[in-house]
Design a protein around this motif. Structure first.
Motif, PDB file in Angstrom:
ATOM      1  N   ARG A 154       0.861  -1.194   0.000  1.00  0.00           N
ATOM      2  CA  ARG A 154       0.000   0.000   0.000  1.00  0.00           C
ATOM      3  C   ARG A 154       0.890   1.234   0.000  1.00  0.00           C
ATOM      4  O   ARG A 154       1.845   1.309   0.774  1.00  0.00           O
ATOM      5  CB  ARG A 154      -0.853   0.063   1.268  1.00  0.00           C
ATOM      6  CG  ARG A 154      -1.926  -0.989   1.341  1.00  0.00           C
ATOM      7  CD  ARG A 154      -2.746  -0.740   2.623  1.00  0.00           C
ATOM      8  NE  ARG A 154      -3.359  -1.944   3.104  1.00  0.00           N
ATOM      9  CZ  ARG A 154      -3.563  -2.220   4.391  1.00  0.00           C
ATOM     10  NH1 ARG A 154      -3.186  -1.371   5.327  1.00  0.00           N
ATOM     11  NH2 ARG A 154      -4.144  -3.344   4.749  1.00  0.00           N
ATOM     12  N   HIS A 187       2.608  -2.400   5.449  1.00  0.00           N
ATOM     13  CA  HIS A 187       2.186  -2.668   4.073  1.00  0.00           C
ATOM     14  C   HIS A 187       2.987  -1.840   3.064  1.00  0.00           C
ATOM     15  O   HIS A 187       3.149  -2.249   1.924  1.00  0.00           O
ATOM     16  CB  HIS A 187       0.680  -2.410   3.912  1.00  0.00           C
ATOM     17  CG  HIS A 187      -0.174  -3.528   4.422  1.00  0.00           C
ATOM     18  ND1 HIS A 187      -0.460  -4.648   3.681  1.00  0.00           N
ATOM     19  CD2 HIS A 187      -0.783  -3.713   5.616  1.00  0.00           C
ATOM     20  CE1 HIS A 187      -1.229  -5.473   4.385  1.00  0.00           C
ATOM     21  NE2 HIS A 187      -1.436  -4.926   5.573  1.00  0.00           N
ATOM     22  N   VAL A 192       4.280  -7.557   2.856  1.00  0.00           N
ATOM     23  CA  VAL A 192       3.170  -7.976   3.718  1.00  0.00           C
ATOM     24  C   VAL A 192       1.951  -8.374   2.885  1.00  0.00           C
ATOM     25  O   VAL A 192       1.644  -7.725   1.885  1.00  0.00           O
ATOM     26  CB  VAL A 192       2.781  -6.807   4.653  1.00  0.00           C
ATOM     27  CG1 VAL A 192       1.477  -7.084   5.369  1.00  0.00           C
ATOM     28  CG2 VAL A 192       3.892  -6.528   5.648  1.00  0.00           C
ATOM     29  N   ASP A 194      -2.272  -9.494   3.506  1.00  0.00           N
ATOM     30  CA  ASP A 194      -3.455  -9.822   4.304  1.00  0.00           C
ATOM     31  C   ASP A 194      -4.188 -10.917   3.541  1.00  0.00           C
ATOM     32  O   ASP A 194      -4.339 -10.822   2.320  1.00  0.00           O
ATOM     33  CB  ASP A 194      -4.382  -8.616   4.453  1.00  0.00           C
ATOM     34  CG  ASP A 194      -3.808  -7.547   5.371  1.00  0.00           C
ATOM     35  OD1 ASP A 194      -2.921  -7.880   6.179  1.00  0.00           O
ATOM     36  OD2 ASP A 194      -4.257  -6.383   5.280  1.00  0.00           O
ATOM     37  N   GLU A 240      -3.941  -9.940  14.718  1.00  0.00           N
ATOM     38  CA  GLU A 240      -4.431  -9.975  13.330  1.00  0.00           C
ATOM     39  C   GLU A 240      -4.055 -11.317  12.717  1.00  0.00           C
ATOM     40  O   GLU A 240      -2.916 -11.516  12.292  1.00  0.00           O
ATOM     41  CB  GLU A 240      -3.808  -8.842  12.499  1.00  0.00           C
ATOM     42  CG  GLU A 240      -4.288  -7.462  12.903  1.00  0.00           C
ATOM     43  CD  GLU A 240      -3.881  -6.370  11.918  1.00  0.00           C
ATOM     44  OE1 GLU A 240      -3.200  -6.668  10.910  1.00  0.00           O
ATOM     45  OE2 GLU A 240      -4.254  -5.208  12.162  1.00  0.00           O
ATOM     46  N   TRP A 242      -4.797 -12.538  10.006  1.00  0.00           N
ATOM     47  CA  TRP A 242      -4.712 -12.503   8.538  1.00  0.00           C
ATOM     48  C   TRP A 242      -3.469 -11.796   8.000  1.00  0.00           C
ATOM     49  O   TRP A 242      -3.223 -11.802   6.803  1.00  0.00           O
ATOM     50  CB  TRP A 242      -5.954 -11.787   7.993  1.00  0.00           C
ATOM     51  CG  TRP A 242      -6.086 -10.393   8.563  1.00  0.00           C
ATOM     52  CD1 TRP A 242      -5.489  -9.255   8.095  1.00  0.00           C
ATOM     53  CD2 TRP A 242      -6.808  -9.999   9.728  1.00  0.00           C
ATOM     54  NE1 TRP A 242      -5.795  -8.177   8.893  1.00  0.00           N
ATOM     55  CE2 TRP A 242      -6.613  -8.608   9.908  1.00  0.00           C
ATOM     56  CE3 TRP A 242      -7.613 -10.684  10.656  1.00  0.00           C
ATOM     57  CZ2 TRP A 242      -7.178  -7.894  10.976  1.00  0.00           C
ATOM     58  CZ3 TRP A 242      -8.173  -9.965  11.713  1.00  0.00           C
ATOM     59  CH2 TRP A 242      -7.964  -8.599  11.860  1.00  0.00           C
ATOM     60  N   HIS A 243      -2.690 -11.154   8.855  1.00  0.00           N
ATOM     61  CA  HIS A 243      -1.588 -10.280   8.393  1.00  0.00           C
ATOM     62  C   HIS A 243      -0.240 -11.016   8.525  1.00  0.00           C
ATOM     63  O   HIS A 243       0.199 -11.312   9.636  1.00  0.00           O
ATOM     64  CB  HIS A 243      -1.617  -8.996   9.236  1.00  0.00           C
ATOM     65  CG  HIS A 243      -0.542  -7.996   8.939  1.00  0.00           C
ATOM     66  ND1 HIS A 243      -0.801  -6.750   8.409  1.00  0.00           N
ATOM     67  CD2 HIS A 243       0.794  -8.024   9.123  1.00  0.00           C
ATOM     68  CE1 HIS A 243       0.325  -6.061   8.282  1.00  0.00           C
ATOM     69  NE2 HIS A 243       1.314  -6.817   8.715  1.00  0.00           N
TER      70      HIS A 243
HETATM   71 ZN   LIG Z   1      -2.359  -6.043   7.126  1.00  0.00          ZN
END
Ligand SMILES: [Zn+2]
Length: 277
Positions: A154, A187, A192, A194, A240, A242-243
């Motif tokens: 990101r 990110h 990274v 997700d 988290e 998912w990360h």
């Molecule tokens: Zn993340």
């Protein structure tokens, strides 16, 4: 009679003064014992001695290694205070957290699209992480498990948009527990992902077979669960599931085997090689 009273008083005061001295000496000895054991730790920093001693007073049950690690991480300061810019740009061992940030104009080298087989075809990772992730997802697929990247690299501007939106809905305090401020998002490193399993939303990833597979296998491909359960006092983020962060196989294996966070690994094995003692 009066004389005896005065002598007794004098002796009493001398005793009081002596015992104070003794107590004082004892606590000084205690302090120097801490400092001596800290010095044996190879990521000990002389300039942090006072902070180690203060931190030990607040957390007497923490062992010496944890005291030194956490103070070196700046955890004795509030999140987002005493921040500094990362010196590890484009390194797979780069640490980005609530004390170390990325320049606003930083875009990692060698970003590549993750295969559309394991994403929507429009998600970027740094080449090494991209290759490792595709190997991981393909190994899972052989066991009929679907691991998909729903977010990867990101940009600073995109992260700013995201965080500002969350902060306007939930307020800064709550937004800070689950979203990174612009420049402080991992990110932006391009290392990274997700994840979801296509069927359930990413927030439910923990309840999937894919999550279990990741727990057992992700380190073999160089990925770690970056914000584990029960470690938010170190990572600064809620759990988290998912990360996942790419750090390479060697670091991932150590973190997996020793059940520590990447923040702690960085202080113990990377940061100390750069600092003069
Ligand atoms: Zn993340």
């Amino acid at each position: 009679m009066k004389k005896i009273f005065i002598y007794t008083l004098i002796v009493f005061f001398i005793l009081v003064i002596l015992s104070f001295k003794l107590i004082n000496n004892n606590s000084n000895n205690k302090l120097s014992t801490f400092v001596n054991t800290y010095k044996k730790i190879n990521y000990f920093k002389k300039s942090n001695i006072d902070r180690y001693i203060n931190y030990k007073k607040i957390y007497p049950d923490l062992n010496d290694e944890d005291i030194v690690t956490r103070v070196n991480l700046n955890l004795d300061y509030p999140f987002y205070e005493n921040t500094k810019v990362s010196k590890d740009l484009n390194k797979k061992y780069i640490l980005v957290n609530k004390y170390i940030y990325l320049p606003a104009d930083y875009i990692p080298d060698n970003l590549e699209n993750i295969s559309g087989k394991y994403s929507d075809g429009n998600k970027l990772l740094v080449v090494d992480a991209r290759i490792a992730f595709e190997e991981l997802a393909s190994a899972a697929l052989k066991e009929n498990l679907h691991i998909r990247a729903i977010s990867a690299y990101r940009s600073y501007d995109y992260q700013k948009e995201l965080y500002d939106k969350y902060a306007s809905i939930d307020g800064v305090k709550i937004a800070d527990t689950y979203s990174a401020r612009a420049g402080f998002s991992e990110h932006q490193t391009g290392l990274v992902v997700d994840l979801d399993n296509i069927v359930l939303r990413y927030e439910q990833f923990e309840s999937t077979d894919e999550f279990e597979w990741m727990n057992k296998n992700s380190y073999k491909y160089g990925f770690i669960l970056r914000y584990p359960d029960g470690k938010s006092n170190i990572t600064g983020y809620d759990y988290e599931a998912w990360h996942y962060r790419y750090v390479g196989k060697k670091i991932a294996k150590y973190i997996h085997d020793n059940d520590i966070t990447f923040d702690e690994y960085y202080i113990r094995f990377i940061d100390n090689k750069k600092q003069d003692k």
